[in-house]
Scaffold this motif. Structure first.
Motif, PDB file in Angstrom:
ATOM      1  N   GLY A  37      78.515  66.955 -89.092  1.00  0.00           N
ATOM      2  CA  GLY A  37      79.965  66.923 -89.259  1.00  0.00           C
ATOM      3  C   GLY A  37      80.416  65.701 -90.032  1.00  0.00           C
ATOM      4  N   ILE A  38      79.489  64.812 -90.350  1.00  0.00           N
ATOM      5  CA  ILE A  38      79.768  63.622 -91.153  1.00  0.00           C
ATOM      6  C   ILE A  38      79.497  63.997 -92.609  1.00  0.00           C
ATOM      7  CG2 ILE A  38      79.142  61.210 -91.551  1.00  0.00           C
ATOM      8  CD1 ILE A  38      77.876  61.307 -88.670  1.00  0.00           C
ATOM      9  N   PRO A  39      80.503  63.947 -93.475  1.00  0.00           N
ATOM     10  CA  PRO A  39      80.301  64.341 -94.874  1.00  0.00           C
ATOM     11  C   PRO A  39      79.141  63.595 -95.535  1.00  0.00           C
ATOM     12  CG  PRO A  39      82.625  63.982 -94.429  1.00  0.00           C
ATOM     13  CD  PRO A  39      81.868  63.500 -93.214  1.00  0.00           C
ATOM     14  N   GLY A  40      78.289  64.355 -96.224  1.00  0.00           N
ATOM     15  CA  GLY A  40      77.172  63.775 -96.960  1.00  0.00           C
ATOM     16  C   GLY A  40      75.962  63.410 -96.120  1.00  0.00           C
ATOM     17  N   ARG A  41      75.962  63.770 -94.833  1.00  0.00           N
ATOM     18  CA  ARG A  41      74.838  63.445 -93.950  1.00  0.00           C
ATOM     19  C   ARG A  41      74.196  64.709 -93.393  1.00  0.00           C
ATOM     20  NH1 ARG A  41      72.957  58.218 -93.991  1.00  0.00           N
ATOM     21  NH2 ARG A  41      74.651  56.753 -93.860  1.00  0.00           N
ATOM     22  N   GLU A  42      72.902  64.602 -93.112  1.00  0.00           N
ATOM     23  CA  GLU A  42      72.184  65.698 -92.467  1.00  0.00           C
ATOM     24  C   GLU A  42      71.196  65.125 -91.463  1.00  0.00           C
ATOM     25  OE1 GLU A  42      69.842  68.000 -95.245  1.00  0.00           O
ATOM     26  OE2 GLU A  42      68.939  66.229 -96.110  1.00  0.00           O
ATOM     27  N   VAL A  43      70.795  65.965 -90.513  1.00  0.00           N
ATOM     28  CA  VAL A  43      69.775  65.576 -89.552  1.00  0.00           C
ATOM     29  C   VAL A  43      68.511  66.368 -89.882  1.00  0.00           C
ATOM     30  CG1 VAL A  43      70.457  67.279 -87.809  1.00  0.00           C
ATOM     31  CG2 VAL A  43      69.219  65.242 -87.105  1.00  0.00           C
ATOM     32  N   VAL A  44      67.378  65.671 -89.825  1.00  0.00           N
ATOM     33  CA  VAL A  44      66.079  66.285 -90.106  1.00  0.00           C
ATOM     34  C   VAL A  44      65.149  65.887 -88.973  1.00  0.00           C
ATOM     35  CG1 VAL A  44      64.153  66.423 -91.724  1.00  0.00           C
ATOM     36  CG2 VAL A  44      66.479  66.043 -92.594  1.00  0.00           C
ATOM     37  N   GLN A  45      64.447  66.871 -88.399  1.00  0.00           N
ATOM     38  CA  GLN A  45      63.451  66.578 -87.372  1.00  0.00           C
ATOM     39  C   GLN A  45      62.080  67.005 -87.871  1.00  0.00           C
ATOM     40  OE1 GLN A  45      64.951  68.243 -83.602  1.00  0.00           O
ATOM     41  NE2 GLN A  45      65.043  66.120 -82.922  1.00  0.00           N
ATOM     42  N   VAL A  46      61.119  66.111 -87.670  1.00  0.00           N
ATOM     43  CA  VAL A  46      59.759  66.312 -88.158  1.00  0.00           C
ATOM     44  C   VAL A  46      58.776  65.843 -87.086  1.00  0.00           C
ATOM     45  CG1 VAL A  46      58.097  65.614 -89.939  1.00  0.00           C
ATOM     46  CG2 VAL A  46      60.511  65.880 -90.533  1.00  0.00           C
ATOM     47  N   ARG A  47      57.717  66.613 -86.897  1.00  0.00           N
ATOM     48  CA  ARG A  47      56.597  66.144 -86.062  1.00  0.00           C
ATOM     49  C   ARG A  47      55.576  65.525 -87.007  1.00  0.00           C
ATOM     50  NH1 ARG A  47      53.264  68.068 -81.061  1.00  0.00           N
ATOM     51  NH2 ARG A  47      51.293  67.012 -81.510  1.00  0.00           N
ATOM     52  N   VAL A  48      55.174  64.295 -86.708  1.00  0.00           N
ATOM     53  CA  VAL A  48      54.196  63.589 -87.523  1.00  0.00           C
ATOM     54  C   VAL A  48      52.969  63.332 -86.655  1.00  0.00           C
ATOM     55  CG1 VAL A  48      53.719  61.534 -88.901  1.00  0.00           C
ATOM     56  CG2 VAL A  48      56.049  62.471 -88.830  1.00  0.00           C
ATOM     57  N   ASP A  49      51.807  63.787 -87.114  1.00  0.00           N
ATOM     58  CA  ASP A  49      50.543  63.575 -86.415  1.00  0.00           C
ATOM     59  C   ASP A  49      49.678  62.622 -87.234  1.00  0.00           C
ATOM     60  OD1 ASP A  49      50.009  65.685 -84.019  1.00  0.00           O
ATOM     61  OD2 ASP A  49      51.368  66.541 -85.510  1.00  0.00           O
ATOM     62  N   LEU A  50      49.068  61.653 -86.549  1.00  0.00           N
ATOM     63  CA  LEU A  50      48.167  60.701 -87.188  1.00  0.00           C
ATOM     64  C   LEU A  50      46.842  60.698 -86.435  1.00  0.00           C
ATOM     65  CD1 LEU A  50      50.635  57.702 -87.553  1.00  0.00           C
ATOM     66  CD2 LEU A  50      49.894  59.209 -89.369  1.00  0.00           C
ATOM     67  N   ALA A  51      45.752  60.845 -87.161  1.00  0.00           N
ATOM     68  CA  ALA A  51      44.415  60.773 -86.567  1.00  0.00           C
ATOM     69  C   ALA A  51      44.130  59.321 -86.169  1.00  0.00           C
ATOM     70  CB  ALA A  51      43.380  61.274 -87.572  1.00  0.00           C
ATOM     71  N   PRO A  52      43.150  59.096 -85.299  1.00  0.00           N
ATOM     72  CA  PRO A  52      42.819  57.730 -84.889  1.00  0.00           C
ATOM     73  C   PRO A  52      42.583  56.811 -86.081  1.00  0.00           C
ATOM     74  CG  PRO A  52      41.631  59.294 -83.537  1.00  0.00           C
ATOM     75  CD  PRO A  52      42.292  60.086 -84.637  1.00  0.00           C
TER      76      PRO A  52
END
Length: 129
Positions: A37-52
């Motif tokens: 609802g904030i002009p020019g903004r978006e929300v993005v959700q990402v799962r990030v996996d990192l190996a040891p």
């Protein structure tokens, strides 16, 4: 002409191989992206996996990042601050434009849920030099 084409093709293969090597041990799963609802903004959700042992090198985002560690042990280094190590269930707030890195310091897979509140139309992540 034929030699030039062969050299261009070889260079493209080398560059492609280097990019894949940098991504080895890291995976990103895009979960959702929505306008806010904030002009020019978006929300993005990402799962990030990192190996040891894998490092996500210095980078920043054109907005805030909220990290929730899903599994494993991740060490975050924010520019100008002491490193912090988080385990599953812990959270971290990363201000807009703040250069940071993340490393899996455990001996099993580590994963985070990254929620970004960013400027629409800009790259989600900018690598630092």
């Amino acid at each position: 002409m034929k030699t030039a084409l062969i050299l261009v093709a070889a260079a493209a293969l080398i560059v492609g191989s280097l990019a894949k090597a940098e991504q080895l041990g890291t995976s990103r799963t895009d979960l959702q992206r929505h306008d806010l609802g904030i002009p020019g903004r978006e929300v993005v959700q990402v799962r990030v996996d990192l190996a040891p042992g894998v490092l996500a090198p210095n980078h920043s985002h054109p907005g805030e990042e909220i990290v929730y560690v899903i599994e494993g042990l991740l060490q975050y280094q924010l520019e100008g601050e002491a490193a912090v190590t988080l385990k599953a269930g812990q959270v971290l707030f990363i201000p807009a434009g703040k250069i940071h890195s993340a490393r899996n310091v455990g001996n099993v897979n580590a994963a985070e849920l990254a929620t970004y509140i960013v400027e629409k139309g800009k790259p989600l992540s900018v690598q630092s030099k």
